[in-house]
Design a protein around this motif. Structure first.
Motif, PDB file in Angstrom:
ATOM      1  N   THR A  20       0.798  -1.228   0.000  1.00  0.00           N
ATOM      2  CA  THR A  20       0.000   0.000   0.000  1.00  0.00           C
ATOM      3  C   THR A  20       0.823   1.266   0.000  1.00  0.00           C
ATOM      4  OG1 THR A  20      -0.114   0.072   2.415  1.00  0.00           O
ATOM      5  CG2 THR A  20      -1.850  -1.165   1.253  1.00  0.00           C
ATOM      6  N   GLY A  21       2.074   1.197   0.445  1.00  0.00           N
ATOM      7  CA  GLY A  21       2.885   2.398   0.566  1.00  0.00           C
ATOM      8  C   GLY A  21       2.584   3.178   1.832  1.00  0.00           C
ATOM      9  N   ARG A  22       1.886   2.563   2.785  1.00  0.00           N
ATOM     10  CA  ARG A  22       1.546   3.250   4.043  1.00  0.00           C
ATOM     11  C   ARG A  22       2.821   3.481   4.849  1.00  0.00           C
ATOM     12  NH1 ARG A  22      -3.173   0.892   7.450  1.00  0.00           N
ATOM     13  NH2 ARG A  22      -4.308   2.190   6.002  1.00  0.00           N
ATOM     14  N   LEU A  23       2.944   4.695   5.367  1.00  0.00           N
ATOM     15  CA  LEU A  23       4.133   5.091   6.111  1.00  0.00           C
ATOM     16  C   LEU A  23       3.867   5.127   7.605  1.00  0.00           C
ATOM     17  CD1 LEU A  23       5.143   8.075   3.818  1.00  0.00           C
ATOM     18  CD2 LEU A  23       6.356   5.916   4.027  1.00  0.00           C
ATOM     19  N   GLN A  29       8.594  13.758  10.704  1.00  0.00           N
ATOM     20  CA  GLN A  29       9.127  13.059   9.535  1.00  0.00           C
ATOM     21  C   GLN A  29       8.082  12.982   8.435  1.00  0.00           C
ATOM     22  OE1 GLN A  29      10.121   9.432  11.571  1.00  0.00           O
ATOM     23  NE2 GLN A  29      12.331   9.827  11.425  1.00  0.00           N
ATOM     24  N   LEU A  30       6.851  12.637   8.807  1.00  0.00           N
ATOM     25  CA  LEU A  30       5.783  12.508   7.811  1.00  0.00           C
ATOM     26  C   LEU A  30       5.477  13.849   7.170  1.00  0.00           C
ATOM     27  CD1 LEU A  30       3.497  10.020   9.759  1.00  0.00           C
ATOM     28  CD2 LEU A  30       5.062   9.506   7.877  1.00  0.00           C
ATOM     29  N   ALA A  31       5.443  14.918   7.983  1.00  0.00           N
ATOM     30  CA  ALA A  31       5.175  16.260   7.441  1.00  0.00           C
ATOM     31  C   ALA A  31       6.282  16.685   6.473  1.00  0.00           C
ATOM     32  CB  ALA A  31       5.039  17.260   8.574  1.00  0.00           C
ATOM     33  N   ALA A  32       7.531  16.354   6.796  1.00  0.00           N
ATOM     34  CA  ALA A  32       8.644  16.702   5.901  1.00  0.00           C
ATOM     35  C   ALA A  32       8.551  15.937   4.583  1.00  0.00           C
ATOM     36  CB  ALA A  32       9.976  16.423   6.597  1.00  0.00           C
ATOM     37  N   PHE A  40       1.776  11.675   0.882  1.00  0.00           N
ATOM     38  CA  PHE A  40       0.570  12.481   1.027  1.00  0.00           C
ATOM     39  C   PHE A  40      -0.210  11.977   2.228  1.00  0.00           C
ATOM     40  CE2 PHE A  40      -0.849   8.939  -1.508  1.00  0.00           C
ATOM     41  CZ  PHE A  40      -2.140   8.674  -1.051  1.00  0.00           C
ATOM     42  N   ARG A  41      -1.002  12.857   2.811  1.00  0.00           N
ATOM     43  CA  ARG A  41      -1.828  12.521   3.966  1.00  0.00           C
ATOM     44  C   ARG A  41      -3.222  12.216   3.462  1.00  0.00           C
ATOM     45  NH1 ARG A  41      -4.901  15.833   7.895  1.00  0.00           N
ATOM     46  NH2 ARG A  41      -4.914  14.678   9.856  1.00  0.00           N
ATOM     47  N   HIS A  42      -3.733  11.053   3.816  1.00  0.00           N
ATOM     48  CA  HIS A  42      -5.060  10.665   3.354  1.00  0.00           C
ATOM     49  C   HIS A  42      -6.102  11.597   3.980  1.00  0.00           C
ATOM     50  CE1 HIS A  42      -8.580   8.257   2.386  1.00  0.00           C
ATOM     51  NE2 HIS A  42      -7.805   7.656   1.485  1.00  0.00           N
ATOM     52  N   PRO A  46      -8.231   7.406   9.422  1.00  0.00           N
ATOM     53  CA  PRO A  46      -7.365   7.973  10.461  1.00  0.00           C
ATOM     54  C   PRO A  46      -6.256   8.865   9.932  1.00  0.00           C
ATOM     55  CG  PRO A  46      -6.699   5.721  10.048  1.00  0.00           C
ATOM     56  CD  PRO A  46      -7.883   6.000   9.146  1.00  0.00           C
ATOM     57  N   HIS A  47      -6.360   9.386   8.705  1.00  0.00           N
ATOM     58  CA  HIS A  47      -5.398  10.325   8.127  1.00  0.00           C
ATOM     59  C   HIS A  47      -3.985   9.751   8.057  1.00  0.00           C
ATOM     60  CE1 HIS A  47      -8.530  13.321   8.129  1.00  0.00           C
ATOM     61  NE2 HIS A  47      -8.704  13.167   9.431  1.00  0.00           N
ATOM     62  N   ASP A  48      -3.868   8.514   7.621  1.00  0.00           N
ATOM     63  CA  ASP A  48      -2.554   7.896   7.457  1.00  0.00           C
ATOM     64  C   ASP A  48      -1.814   8.551   6.305  1.00  0.00           C
ATOM     65  OD1 ASP A  48      -2.754   6.101   9.537  1.00  0.00           O
ATOM     66  OD2 ASP A  48      -3.633   4.525   8.293  1.00  0.00           O
ATOM     67  N   HIS A  49      -0.518   8.346   6.269  1.00  0.00           N
ATOM     68  CA  HIS A  49       0.334   8.876   5.214  1.00  0.00           C
ATOM     69  C   HIS A  49       0.750   7.741   4.282  1.00  0.00           C
ATOM     70  CE1 HIS A  49       0.514  12.155   8.092  1.00  0.00           C
ATOM     71  NE2 HIS A  49       0.996  12.910   7.129  1.00  0.00           N
ATOM     72  N   PHE A  50       0.830   8.052   2.969  1.00  0.00           N
ATOM     73  CA  PHE A  50       1.173   7.073   1.948  1.00  0.00           C
ATOM     74  C   PHE A  50       2.200   7.671   1.000  1.00  0.00           C
ATOM     75  CE2 PHE A  50      -3.020   6.030   3.414  1.00  0.00           C
ATOM     76  CZ  PHE A  50      -3.014   4.655   3.503  1.00  0.00           C
TER      77      PHE A  50
END
Length: 166
Positions: A20-23, A29-32, A40-42, A46-50
Motif C-alpha cells: 500500500t505504501g503506508r508510512l 518526519q511525515l510532514a517533511a 501524502f496525507r489521506h 485515520p489520516h494515514d500517510h502514503f
C-alpha cells in the motif's frame, strides 16, 4: 521537488508497506515527506500517510537517493494512453517488468475489478463475474492470471500464458 530525503526520512520510506505504501514515522518526519512531495496525507480518518509515485521511485532505487531521477527526468513508460492494460501474452515486456510498480498496478486493477463486481451484483458478492468481464473476456482473463502471479508468454512464445478470444 528534487530534494533528497534525510537518512531518517529514507528509513521511513524504506519501512513503508510494500503493498500500500503506508508510512509509519514521527509527525515531523511525515510532514517533511509531504512537504518534499514524497508522501501524502489521506483526507479521511485515520489520516494515514502514503508514498507518492516519487516516494515509490526513491524506495525502489537500488543505489540510494543520489540515483533517483526527478519526476521530469523519469523514464517514459510504454504509451498505453494512461490506462492499465493486462498482459495477454505475446507482447514485449516493458523494462523492469515485473517490477514493484507493475505489481502495484496489477494489484490495484484487480481490487478495482473486485469492487466493480461488488457494486454491480445486487447481493454484493465478488465471487461471480460482472457484465464488464463477460463483455471483455480476454482482458478480464489476462488480469486474473496476472493478479494470480502467472507470467505471460513473450513475443516468441515460450513458457507462460497467452489469452486469445474464442
Amino acid at each position: 521537488m528534487a530534494l533528497s530525503p534525510t537518512a531518517a526520512q529514507r528509513r521511513v520510506i524504506d519501512a513503508a508497506d510494500p503493498a500500500t505504501g503506508r508510512l509509519r514515522g514521527t509527525p515531523a518526519q511525515l510532514a517533511a515527506l509531504v512537504k518534499r512531495g514524497l508522501a501524502f496525507r489521506h483526507p479521511r480518518p485515520p489520516h494515514d500517510h502514503f508514498l507518492t509515485p516519487a516516494g515509490h521511485r526513491i524506495r525502489e532505487a537500488a543505489d540510494g537517493p543520489e540515483s533517483v531521477a526527478v519526476p521530469s527526468e523519469a523514464p517514459a513508460a510504454p504509451d498505453t494512453g494512461g490506462v492499465f492494460a493486462a498482459r495477454v501474452g505475446g507482447e514485449e515486456a516493458a523494462p523492469g517488468d515485473p517490477g514493484p510498480a507493475r505489481l502495484r498496478e496489477v494489484r490495484g486493477a484487480w481490487q478495482g475489478l473486485l469492487e466493480l463486481r461488488r457494486m454491480t451484483h445486487p447481493d454484493g458478492s465478488t465471487d461471480r463475474p460482472c457484465a464488464w468481464e463477460r463483455s471483455h473476456l480476454v482482458r478480464a482473463a489476462a488480469l486474473a492470471l496476472e493478479a494470480a502471479g502467472h507470467r505471460p508468454a513473450g513475443p516468441g512464445g515460450g513458457d507462460g500464458y497467452r489469452v486469445r478470444a474464442t
